[in-house]
Design an enzyme around this catalytic site. Structure first.
Site, mmCIF file in Angstrom:
data_model
loop_
_atom_site.group_PDB
_atom_site.id
_atom_site.type_symbol
_atom_site.label_atom_id
_atom_site.label_comp_id
_atom_site.label_asym_id
_atom_site.label_seq_id
_atom_site.Cartn_x
_atom_site.Cartn_y
_atom_site.Cartn_z
ATOM 1 N N LYS A 127 0.700 -1.167 0.162
ATOM 2 C CA LYS A 127 -0.094 -0.074 0.082
ATOM 3 C C LYS A 127 0.883 1.227 -0.259
ATOM 4 O O LYS A 127 1.538 1.518 0.863
ATOM 5 C CB LYS A 127 -0.768 0.149 1.389
ATOM 6 C CG LYS A 127 -1.769 1.376 1.087
ATOM 7 C CD LYS A 127 -2.636 1.459 2.252
ATOM 8 C CE LYS A 127 -1.753 2.465 3.242
ATOM 9 N NZ LYS A 127 -1.682 3.770 2.705
ATOM 10 N N GLY A 136 7.501 4.510 8.315
ATOM 11 C CA GLY A 136 6.397 5.640 8.461
ATOM 12 C C GLY A 136 6.861 6.226 9.852
ATOM 13 O O GLY A 136 7.803 6.095 10.315
ATOM 14 N N SER A 137 5.615 6.972 10.376
ATOM 15 C CA SER A 137 5.959 7.641 11.619
ATOM 16 C C SER A 137 5.960 6.624 12.656
ATOM 17 O O SER A 137 5.334 5.337 12.892
ATOM 18 C CB SER A 137 4.847 8.569 11.979
ATOM 19 O OG SER A 137 3.449 7.634 11.962
ATOM 20 N N THR A 138 6.600 7.283 14.000
ATOM 21 C CA THR A 138 6.994 6.146 15.024
ATOM 22 C C THR A 138 5.345 5.983 15.452
ATOM 23 O O THR A 138 5.093 4.936 15.862
ATOM 24 C CB THR A 138 7.967 6.919 16.069
ATOM 25 O OG1 THR A 138 9.047 7.081 15.474
ATOM 26 C CG2 THR A 138 7.768 6.256 17.251
ATOM 27 N N GLU A 139 4.417 6.886 15.506
ATOM 28 C CA GLU A 139 3.361 6.878 16.157
ATOM 29 C C GLU A 139 2.520 5.541 15.438
ATOM 30 O O GLU A 139 1.969 4.589 16.163
ATOM 31 C CB GLU A 139 2.386 8.080 15.916
ATOM 32 C CG GLU A 139 0.987 8.125 16.667
ATOM 33 C CD GLU A 139 0.488 9.411 16.046
ATOM 34 O OE1 GLU A 139 0.793 10.245 15.458
ATOM 35 O OE2 GLU A 139 -0.757 9.268 16.062
ATOM 36 N N GLY A 143 3.918 3.271 13.933
ATOM 37 C CA GLY A 143 4.911 2.197 13.907
ATOM 38 C C GLY A 143 4.359 1.282 15.348
ATOM 39 O O GLY A 143 4.188 0.089 15.341
ATOM 40 N N GLU A 158 10.622 0.949 10.022
ATOM 41 C CA GLU A 158 11.317 1.802 9.842
ATOM 42 C C GLU A 158 10.666 3.168 10.267
ATOM 43 O O GLU A 158 9.790 3.625 9.128
ATOM 44 C CB GLU A 158 12.087 1.774 8.442
ATOM 45 C CG GLU A 158 13.604 2.400 8.256
ATOM 46 C CD GLU A 158 13.349 3.816 7.928
ATOM 47 O OE1 GLU A 158 13.310 4.867 8.713
ATOM 48 O OE2 GLU A 158 13.132 3.865 6.818
ATOM 49 N N CYS A 205 13.587 10.681 6.833
ATOM 50 C CA CYS A 205 13.607 9.878 8.218
ATOM 51 C C CYS A 205 14.622 10.045 8.857
ATOM 52 O O CYS A 205 14.885 10.205 9.891
ATOM 53 C CB CYS A 205 13.085 8.593 8.136
ATOM 54 S SG CYS A 205 13.806 7.452 6.853
ATOM 55 N N GLU A 226 10.501 15.401 15.862
ATOM 56 C CA GLU A 226 10.827 15.185 14.522
ATOM 57 C C GLU A 226 9.914 16.149 13.784
ATOM 58 O O GLU A 226 8.759 16.267 14.004
ATOM 59 C CB GLU A 226 10.760 13.811 13.780
ATOM 60 C CG GLU A 226 10.568 13.530 12.416
ATOM 61 C CD GLU A 226 10.336 12.236 11.964
ATOM 62 O OE1 GLU A 226 9.397 11.500 12.482
ATOM 63 O OE2 GLU A 226 11.305 11.690 11.182
HETATM 64 P P1 NAI Z 1 2.037 7.869 8.693
HETATM 65 O O1 NAI Z 1 3.091 7.080 9.495
HETATM 66 O O2 NAI Z 1 0.705 8.097 9.120
HETATM 67 O O3 NAI Z 1 1.730 7.104 7.256
HETATM 68 C C1 NAI Z 1 2.692 6.167 6.561
HETATM 69 C C2 NAI Z 1 2.137 5.210 6.067
HETATM 70 O O4 NAI Z 1 1.445 4.433 6.934
HETATM 71 C C3 NAI Z 1 1.040 5.652 4.996
HETATM 72 O O5 NAI Z 1 0.835 4.636 3.859
HETATM 73 C C4 NAI Z 1 -0.326 5.686 5.699
HETATM 74 O O6 NAI Z 1 -1.443 5.282 5.080
HETATM 75 C C5 NAI Z 1 -0.138 4.424 6.669
HETATM 76 N N1 NAI Z 1 -0.834 4.269 7.703
HETATM 77 C C6 NAI Z 1 -1.328 5.386 8.491
HETATM 78 N N2 NAI Z 1 -2.036 5.093 9.616
HETATM 79 C C7 NAI Z 1 -1.946 3.433 9.625
HETATM 80 C C8 NAI Z 1 -2.477 2.351 10.470
HETATM 81 N N3 NAI Z 1 -3.180 2.612 11.604
HETATM 82 N N4 NAI Z 1 -2.087 1.117 9.954
HETATM 83 C C9 NAI Z 1 -1.254 1.032 9.171
HETATM 84 N N5 NAI Z 1 -0.852 1.849 8.380
HETATM 85 C C10 NAI Z 1 -1.432 3.216 8.464
HETATM 86 O O7 NAI Z 1 2.770 9.098 8.272
HETATM 87 P P2 NAI Z 1 1.906 10.585 7.930
HETATM 88 O O8 NAI Z 1 0.700 10.867 8.690
HETATM 89 O O9 NAI Z 1 1.606 10.803 6.541
HETATM 90 O O10 NAI Z 1 3.102 11.686 8.635
HETATM 91 C C11 NAI Z 1 2.954 12.187 9.782
HETATM 92 C C12 NAI Z 1 4.480 12.234 10.294
HETATM 93 O O11 NAI Z 1 5.184 11.116 10.235
HETATM 94 C C13 NAI Z 1 5.142 13.274 9.261
HETATM 95 O O12 NAI Z 1 4.967 14.411 9.768
HETATM 96 C C14 NAI Z 1 6.489 12.840 9.824
HETATM 97 O O13 NAI Z 1 7.001 13.278 11.082
HETATM 98 C C15 NAI Z 1 6.434 11.377 10.105
HETATM 99 N N6 NAI Z 1 6.707 10.398 8.768
HETATM 100 C C16 NAI Z 1 8.013 9.761 8.970
HETATM 101 C C17 NAI Z 1 8.230 8.911 7.922
HETATM 102 C C18 NAI Z 1 9.667 8.385 7.823
HETATM 103 O O14 NAI Z 1 9.849 7.727 6.817
HETATM 104 N N7 NAI Z 1 10.002 7.985 9.060
HETATM 105 C C19 NAI Z 1 7.628 8.937 6.646
HETATM 106 C C20 NAI Z 1 6.368 9.634 6.714
HETATM 107 C C21 NAI Z 1 6.111 10.487 7.841
#
Ligand code: NAI
Length: 788
Positions: A191, A243-246, A248, A265, A299, A395
């Site tokens: 996804k 994606g985000s730690t939250e 994760g 990651e 990240c 972050e």
């Molecule tokens: P996110 O972590 O919500 O999104 C990443 C992926 O996870 C997207 O594909 C999203 O649809 C999916 N996702 C969201 N909620 C989920 C759940 N409960 N279960 C499974 N999959 C889920 O990141 P978001 O909201 O786009 O960005 C928020 C913050 O996260 C950013 O401001 C940044 O600080 C951080 N971030 C960090 C990343 C990294 O590579 N470390 C990448 C993206 C965001």
């Protein structure tokens, strides 16, 4: 007279815009509407959402929000395709991955332009970094697929992988996920992030063009709800998330007890340390890559500048001058350094964080040209922050650099590690002694010496602490998609004798064993002890009933001892393991008797368990000084060292069925690799562990390296797993505690390795194989400049 240099200075900067025509035509050809890619076909588009160009606000296409039934269909397709895919030879999979690599190269410009339209990143980056690195990933993994049958013959794929990726590197993250999964023989349901799905859909077409069997790669679009459905789907064997730690943490909790493999990651707040003897101009250029690459939406962005006090002002001045020269604007313009922020939500998050926190320091933003529309944020520097301020800790995920100063190398290390994250770090110094002294002390999965944001398929990438666990890239990344061959049997409940509350005749002495904490025997905090029954149900002794306070004391002792133990030479650790074996060997008869009294069966079986234990100690003594890591052939003027470093403090619930061999099978790899351990020995047969601490006492094991807390597995597991200063928890217990451990571990995202009720053959390879080495180490990748 006008000189060439005058001319250069006076020349107007003119835009050099890449044409979007091909990419837009590609969208139009597909009706500007997309369904999912399931079983080799695009589904009919359904209700959904818009893909927008963040630089202009224009709608690029309409995407479909996957329904639960669509996710199910994708998982079914992947499940059906998996046996055939894994049944192919490694060579056949290698050819498929090679075909994908070539197709990415052939369509590189289309992918790059589409990526820039969808994400807002400068075309210079998508063209020169994201897409070539993605192709390189497929090439490298074609190679791993080719070698897998020969080099890892005893391994099999996990099955169906659910892969969820973010919006910052849509195509590159797809490559990082799909290439290793496919190389290993898995099939996938991926996804993309809802903000940036277009290049994933283009990739779906490439899989057909490459002749990949239907169902090997499935792509479903949608938001977090679709992600959740994938995460909790019973037909999925592994989740790989970036994606985000939250999120994760949510995924860790949601998958707890499911038996799904997991790699995460997550976020970071990576330090960028500049010493006064650094090449300052290079360090400034490095910062441009560290924090303004991809608008800081990286990240591992070097987002926390830690600069030596004596040069701080001069360095900040140079940096401000460089910032003023950064060009912000249309991401399709080849001269642009800073493109658009991915969407309005992310833009307002950045604006909000800076507005709330910048007042604690001094804010600088160059007077750059801001486009009249789209999601843009200027390069920003905030100096003079205190290490504890929010902007130093949280972050931001935008083009915002925060800065603080240090005086001594020790202080630099302390500031750098003062974070809940541990993804990456950069250290800049022209003095080899300084750089190479500081680099290993940084708590991060990736460290760049005199560099920043270098990536390659051969080099592992991934974090420590709340930056997640697991690695991507290299053999270590491939291992995340494999498991040892063979079907693990369920752990049989132990056949314990009926209790007769009489002492066993052989042992008339009162032997109430204590706990073993910090190299000393300790009474349990509870003041209670518990009866241990032998094979005939008779009383064979008593052990202390450990509680959470004892675990806390043991963790504290382990933490105190771990640093020095890790710093001891591997030769030294090996010698101590041999010495433990020698001392156990001299008492082999006594240990066999004790085992026999507790577990019954033929006497020879107990004697064989002691011999197998000595053998195991030799194995880990042997490995201790032979598992330092690898050197990676990365395509830069340098090299990457993949160092096997200790995890830290490991808490382990030991197996019940082979009380001595099990205890040592867990203890030996952990301490061989420089960890300190808190062991909860076999629940029904703990006395062998309390006898064993006498062996430890006579074998020069420093106090605190091995701690033993006897007690109920069910009571102690959650305490260990929730403890914020424990880095990993292992469980081979026959109590049903795997789910609880994984759930409690979500707090600080510590690594877990639990049996989910599956048996292990402790006498064989299963009990001492590669899995132990992996669990006992963190691969730290250190990039260093190196010759020609
Ligand atoms: P996110 O972590 O919500 O999104 C990443 C992926 O996870 C997207 O594909 C999203 O649809 C999916 N996702 C969201 N909620 C989920 C759940 N409960 N279960 C499974 N999959 C889920 O990141 P978001 O909201 O786009 O960005 C928020 C913050 O996260 C950013 O401001 C940044 O600080 C951080 N971030 C960090 C990343 C990294 O590579 N470390 C990448 C993206 C965001």
């Amino acid at each position: 007279q006008v000189t060439v240099s005058d001319l250069m200075d006076s020349m107007e900067y003119g835009p050099a815009t890449e044409s979007a025509a091909e990419a837009l035509a590609w969208l139009v050809d597909r009706g500007d509407r997309f369904g999912h890619f399931i079983a080799g076909q695009f589904t009919e588009p359904g209700d959904g959402f818009e893909a927008k160009n963040p630089a202009t606000g224009e709608v690029l296409a309409t995407l479909t929000q996957a329904t639960p039934a669509e996710v199910d269909a994708a998982v079914d397709a992947a499940r059906k395709a998996q046996p055939k895919w894994t049944g192919l030879s490694g060579h056949a999979r290698a050819r498929a991955l090679y075909a994908l690599a070539r197709l990415i190269q052939k369509h590189a410009r289309l992918i790059a332009v589409l990526e820039t339209l969808d994400n807002g990143k400068p075309i210079r980056e998508s063209r020169d970094i994201d897409v070539p690195l993605a192709a390189r990933h497929f090439y490298y993994h074609a190679g791993l697929a080719q070698l897998l049958d020969k080099d890892l013959a005893e391994h099999v794929p996990l099955g169906v992988c659910g892969q969820i990726i973010p919006w910052n590197f849509p195509f590159l993250m797809l490559a990082w996920k799909i290439a290793p999964a496919l190389a290993a023989g898995n099939t996938v349901v991926l996804k993309p992030a809802e903000q940036t799905s277009l290049t994933a859909l283009l990739f779906a077409e490439l899989t057909s063009e490459a002749g990949l069997p239907a169902g090997v790669v499935n792509i479903v679009t949608g938001d977090g709800a679709v992600g959740e459905r994938i995460v909790t789907h019973p037909g999925i064997d592994k989740i790989a998330f970036t994606g985000s730690t939250e999120v994760g943490r949510k995924i860790r909790t949601a998958t707890a007890g499911s038996g799904k493999a997991l790699s995460l990651e997550l976020g970071g707040k990576s330090p960028y340390i500049v010493f006064e003897d650094a090449d300052l101009d290079s360090a400034v250029e490095g910062l441009v890559d560290a924090i303004w690459f991809n608008q800081g939406q990286v990240c591992c962005a070097g987002s926390r500048l830690i600069v030596q006090e004596g040069i701080a002002d001069a360095f900040h001045d140079r940096l401000r001058a460089r910032m003023a020269a950064l060009r912000l604007g249309d991401p399709l313009d080849k001269c642009i350094d800073i493109g658009a922020i991915v969407d309005e939500t992310q833009l307002s998050r950045i604006e909000g964080m800076v507005a709330a926190g910048a007042g604690e320091g001094a804010l600088f933003q160059p007077d750059c040209h801001m486009p009249g529309r789209g999601c843009f944020y200027p390069p920003t520097l905030i100096t003079g922050l205190s290490p504890a301020s929010t902007l130093m800790q949280e972050e931001i995920f935008g083009p915002v650099l925060v800065s603080t100063t240090f005086r001594t190398p020790a202080e630099a290390v302390q500031l750098a590690n003062d974070t809940r994250y541990g993804l990456a770090a950069s250290v800049w110094s022209e003095t080899i002694g300084v750089a190479l002294d500081v680099a290993p002390k940084l708590t991060a999965g990736v460290i760049w010496v005199n560099g920043s944001n270098m990536f390659d398929a051969a080099a592992g990438f991934g974090g420590l602490r709340e930056s997640g666990f697991g690695r991507e890239g290299g053999w270590e990344g491939l291992m995340e998609y494999l498991r040892p061959k063979g079907t693990a049997k369920p752990l049989k409940p132990l056949a314990l004798a009926e209790r007769a509350d009489k002492p066993a005749p052989a042992d008339p002495l009162d032997r109430t064993a204590k706990l073993y904490i910090g190299g000393k025997q300790a009474r349990p905090d509870s003041g209670y002890c518990r009866t241990v029954y032998g094979a005939r149900g008779r009383i064979v002794g008593h052990v202390g009933l450990g509680n959470r306070k004892d675990i806390r004391n043991a963790v504290e002792a382990a933490r105190k001892a771990q640093g020095a133990w890790a710093a001891a030479s591997a030769h030294n650790r090996a010698q101590i393991l041999y010495y433990i074996a020698e001392n156990l060997s001299t008492r082999a008869g006594e240990f066999a008797d004790r085992l026999h009294a507790m577990t019954g069966g033929p006497k020879a079986k107990a004697a064989a368990e002691v011999e197998a234990t000595i053998d195991r100690l030799f194995t880990w003594a042997a490995r201790a000084d032979k598992a330092a890591g690898e050197i990676k052939a990365v395509p830069i003027r340098g090299t990457a060292l993949a160092m096997n470093t200790p995890v830290g403090v490991i808490g382990a619930l030991c197996p019940d069925e082979v009380p001595l061999l099990g205890l040592v099978s867990v203890l030996a790899p952990a301490i061989a690799m420089g960890n300190a351990v808190v062991l909860v020995p076999s629940d029904p047969f703990p006395l062998i562990a309390t006898d064993f601490y006498q062996v430890l006492d006579t074998s020069d094991v420093p106090g605190g390296v091995v701690n033993i807390v006897t007690g109920s597995h069910t009571t102690l597991a959650a305490t260990l797993a929730a403890h914020m200063d424990v880095d990993a928890v292992w469980s081979f217990s026959s109590s049903d505690i795997s789910a609880e451990i994984e759930r409690a571990a979500a707090g600080n995202l510590k690594r877990t390795w639990v049996n989910h009720g599956r048996a292990c053959d402790w006498t064989g390879e299963d009990g001492e194989g590669r899995a132990f080495l992996r669990a006992a180490t963190e691969v730290k990748t250190v990039w260093i400049p190196w010759g020609a």
